[in-house]
Design a protein around this motif. Sequence first.
Motif, mmCIF file in Angstrom:
data_model
loop_
_atom_site.group_PDB
_atom_site.id
_atom_site.type_symbol
_atom_site.label_atom_id
_atom_site.label_comp_id
_atom_site.label_asym_id
_atom_site.label_seq_id
_atom_site.Cartn_x
_atom_site.Cartn_y
_atom_site.Cartn_z
ATOM 1 N N ALA A 242 0.855 -1.190 0.000
ATOM 2 C CA ALA A 242 0.000 0.000 0.000
ATOM 3 C C ALA A 242 0.889 1.237 0.000
ATOM 4 C CB ALA A 242 -0.878 -0.003 1.239
ATOM 5 N N GLU A 243 0.442 2.248 -0.707
ATOM 6 C CA GLU A 243 1.192 3.510 -0.656
ATOM 7 C C GLU A 243 0.655 4.324 0.504
ATOM 8 O OE1 GLU A 243 1.612 6.211 -3.958
ATOM 9 O OE2 GLU A 243 2.493 4.570 -5.108
ATOM 10 N N LEU A 244 1.464 4.472 1.545
ATOM 11 C CA LEU A 244 0.965 5.208 2.715
ATOM 12 C C LEU A 244 1.165 6.702 2.494
ATOM 13 C CD1 LEU A 244 2.284 2.966 5.661
ATOM 14 C CD2 LEU A 244 0.095 2.844 4.452
ATOM 15 N N ALA A 245 0.186 7.474 2.947
ATOM 16 C CA ALA A 245 0.278 8.930 2.834
ATOM 17 C C ALA A 245 0.125 9.538 4.222
ATOM 18 C CB ALA A 245 -0.831 9.437 1.917
ATOM 19 N N GLY A 246 0.933 10.545 4.530
ATOM 20 C CA GLY A 246 0.892 11.191 5.838
ATOM 21 C C GLY A 246 -0.499 11.702 6.167
ATOM 22 N N ALA A 247 -0.856 11.655 7.458
ATOM 23 C CA ALA A 247 -2.186 12.091 7.892
ATOM 24 C C ALA A 247 -2.127 12.437 9.373
ATOM 25 C CB ALA A 247 -3.193 10.970 7.669
ATOM 26 N N PRO A 248 -3.085 13.227 9.865
ATOM 27 C CA PRO A 248 -3.180 13.395 11.313
ATOM 28 C C PRO A 248 -3.765 12.124 11.916
ATOM 29 C CG PRO A 248 -4.855 14.713 10.183
ATOM 30 C CD PRO A 248 -4.072 14.008 9.123
ATOM 31 N N VAL A 249 -3.093 11.538 12.912
ATOM 32 C CA VAL A 249 -3.571 10.285 13.510
ATOM 33 C C VAL A 249 -3.428 10.350 15.030
ATOM 34 C CG1 VAL A 249 -3.199 8.704 11.558
ATOM 35 C CG2 VAL A 249 -1.292 9.249 13.090
ATOM 36 N N GLU A 250 -4.155 9.462 15.707
ATOM 37 C CA GLU A 250 -4.129 9.455 17.179
ATOM 38 C C GLU A 250 -3.727 8.091 17.708
ATOM 39 O OE1 GLU A 250 -7.757 10.685 19.026
ATOM 40 O OE2 GLU A 250 -6.897 10.473 21.043
ATOM 41 N N ALA A 251 -2.719 8.077 18.574
ATOM 42 C CA ALA A 251 -2.306 6.833 19.233
ATOM 43 C C ALA A 251 -3.273 6.549 20.379
ATOM 44 C CB ALA A 251 -0.889 6.982 19.784
ATOM 45 N N THR A 252 -3.733 5.289 20.487
ATOM 46 C CA THR A 252 -4.640 4.965 21.594
ATOM 47 C C THR A 252 -4.039 3.940 22.550
ATOM 48 O OG1 THR A 252 -5.738 3.323 20.210
ATOM 49 C CG2 THR A 252 -6.766 5.498 20.328
#
Length: 423
Positions: free
Chosen positions: A358-368
Amino acid sequence: MSKLVIDGNKVLNGVITASGAKNSALPIIVASALAEEESLLRNVPHGTDVETICSILSSLGAKVSWDGPGQLRVNGAGLKKSKAPYELVRKMRASFYVAGMLLGRLGEAVVPLPGGCSIGSRPVDFHIKGFEALGADVTLEHGSMKARAKRLTGSKYYVSRASVGATVNTMLAAVLADGTTVLENAAREPEVVDLANLLSAMGAKIRGAGMDVIRIEGVDRLHGTEHEIIPDRIEVGSYLILGAMVGGEVVVENAMGEHLRSVLASLEAIGVKIKESTTAIQVSRPDKLAPLNIVTQQYPGFPTDLQAPFSVLLTQADGVSTVRETIFDGRFKYVDELRRMGADIQVERDTAIITGPAELAGAPVEATDLRGGMALVIGALSAQGRSEIIGLEHIDRGYENLEQKLQNLGASVKRFRANAVRS
Ligand code: UD1
């Protein structure tokens, strides 16, 4: 809210030095308070979980102080209180380790029951059964476990599911019990062996740690000692997975390959090249990664703590991989965030089905959670463009000097602290 800003898709190269094992340090710090003398611990990692356990011990009357980087002095002489404070215990499940220590040392422990956990339900019934097997009278009152015994008595105890926590807690209680305790189906994790080595150096009589039967002959008292904590196999594994994903060549120092056999075998199975010396492991990424089917298991099987980081790596494999989680029932929460970065992962009950590359693209994400958070960091480092990761309090529990270590490999990682962000 603090955040990590990562500009990904850079090839990383260089050397990372792993810290001491968090999951060894926690029980070992607690165990050191069993003696009325000072112990000096080396290679202690400085994450927030370690800070929490130190604060709990101090609140109980033990003396705990840092003596230079990675060096911690613990003295249980002043330990007088048997009631652990809820506001500290609630921060971390391993706080429950003080129950076994207090019971062995003071004959009484009042410890709040750990609450829910983001990686799944994690009761402490096996710990409590261990205390009862040693003759403690246990009641549950107002959300706390109250355990009492004039003197614990050695006994046989079969540890359900080879629980790490229950093995550790029963060991902590049994070393000062009257007579011999035999733990059957004990956890075989290297952290259990490390704890047994520390306790033996303090004068405890323990045989069999690292095997599924551990025999503990109770002694009247323990003394202070010096001990060096083993390298953190989960931190080492996390950085090896990172190297396999975005190396170049990455070398992890202060690593013990023998604690990571299943992970190294899995890396090799997908095509990653590995070179190993007695204290360091090097990975280099091949042009193509092969898919793999993984099942998490107790040690020496594939560790549940590396399930999330390895799953991110498998998003880059050429084909369909499966990852089955058998230890914790809620450990795929990070998957939704990874999908937002472009990963193709479906979760069906206890199994993640990953289709790559998969081509990953940067994004805002949250660690849980801690390890799911590291999976997002690894994903962000390989993704095209910028990611912003929040929920850093989870990652900070167990990865010491994260940004610095990553920057040393050439990564573009910056932390913005809560107040700095506001200004
Ligand atoms: C420890 C590690 C954690 C790792 C896990 C498995 C520490 C501080 N944490 O967690 O990083 O992921 O081992 O390797 O060392 N269970 C019960 N009742 C109990 C105890 C456990 O049902 O009283 C269940 C748990 O919910 C889980 C399984 O048994 O499904 C194994 O848990 P356990 O080995 O005890 O993990 P921890 O000690 O909590």
